[in-house]
Design a protein around this motif. Structure first.
Motif, PDB file in Angstrom:
ATOM      1  N   TYR A 118       0.830  -1.207   0.000  1.00 53.33           N
ATOM      2  CA  TYR A 118       0.000   0.000   0.000  1.00 53.33           C
ATOM      3  C   TYR A 118       0.866   1.259   0.000  1.00 53.33           C
ATOM      4  O   TYR A 118       0.645   2.173  -0.778  1.00 53.33           O
ATOM      5  N   GLU A 119       1.858   1.262   0.845  1.00 51.31           N
ATOM      6  CA  GLU A 119       2.742   2.423   0.957  1.00 51.31           C
ATOM      7  C   GLU A 119       3.555   2.655  -0.317  1.00 51.31           C
ATOM      8  O   GLU A 119       3.836   3.790  -0.701  1.00 51.31           O
ATOM      9  N   SER A 161      -2.948   5.090  -2.084  1.00 45.28           N
ATOM     10  CA  SER A 161      -3.256   6.140  -1.111  1.00 45.28           C
ATOM     11  C   SER A 161      -3.751   7.397  -1.825  1.00 45.28           C
ATOM     12  O   SER A 161      -4.747   8.006  -1.414  1.00 45.28           O
ATOM     13  N   ASP A 201      -1.637   6.145   4.373  1.00 44.87           N
ATOM     14  CA  ASP A 201      -0.904   4.911   4.654  1.00 44.87           C
ATOM     15  C   ASP A 201      -1.117   4.427   6.078  1.00 44.87           C
ATOM     16  O   ASP A 201      -1.280   3.234   6.327  1.00 44.87           O
ATOM     17  N   GLU A 202      -1.098   5.351   7.038  1.00 44.56           N
ATOM     18  CA  GLU A 202      -1.185   4.965   8.452  1.00 44.56           C
ATOM     19  C   GLU A 202      -2.548   4.375   8.822  1.00 44.56           C
ATOM     20  O   GLU A 202      -2.700   3.756   9.871  1.00 44.56           O
TER      21      GLU A 202
END
Length: 123
Positions: A22-23, A28, A35-36
């Protein structure tokens, strides 16, 4: 949506998605989810919410797949398989180090997913 798009882009585990994919992707930016906010617990909970709807989802997907690709089948098998590479595999950008189901730790490998479909029809 995160689970669906990531599965289409790079079939991998929810853990890999949360910790790396994802990161490293543009998801995102595309989805507007920072991301978090994406972690393995949330991804697994999302799967838990789908479980009660599994039969209905399978039926719908079978119908849509048949319509989209003009298929008539009773059973569709989906297989994720992998292979590993001996040596450094520096010339192969698809070879990546990671979890190996072949029990070949430390070797580069490649997992294959949605392209491996087999339809079974009765005679």
């Amino acid at each position: 949506m995160i689970l669906i798009l990531s599965r289409l882009c790079e079939p991998s585990s929810e853990l890999h998605l949360a910790e790396h994919l994802y990161e490293a992707s543009a998801l995102s930016d595309l989805l507007g989810v920072p991301d978090e906010k994406v972690n393995e617990d949330r991804l697994y909970r999302a799967l838990d919410t789908l479980l009660p709807h599994k039969k209905a989802l399978e039926k719908l997907l079978k119908e849509k797949l048949g319509e989209l690709f003009d298929l008539d089948y009773d059973l569709l098998l989906y297989d994720i398989t992998s292979t590993y590479f001996e040596g450094q595999a520096e010339g192969n950008p698809q070879a990546q180090r990671g979890y190996s189901r072949d029990h070949s730790p430390g070797l580069s490998f490649r997992a294959y997913g949605p392209r491996n479909l087999m339809k079974i029809t009765p005679r």
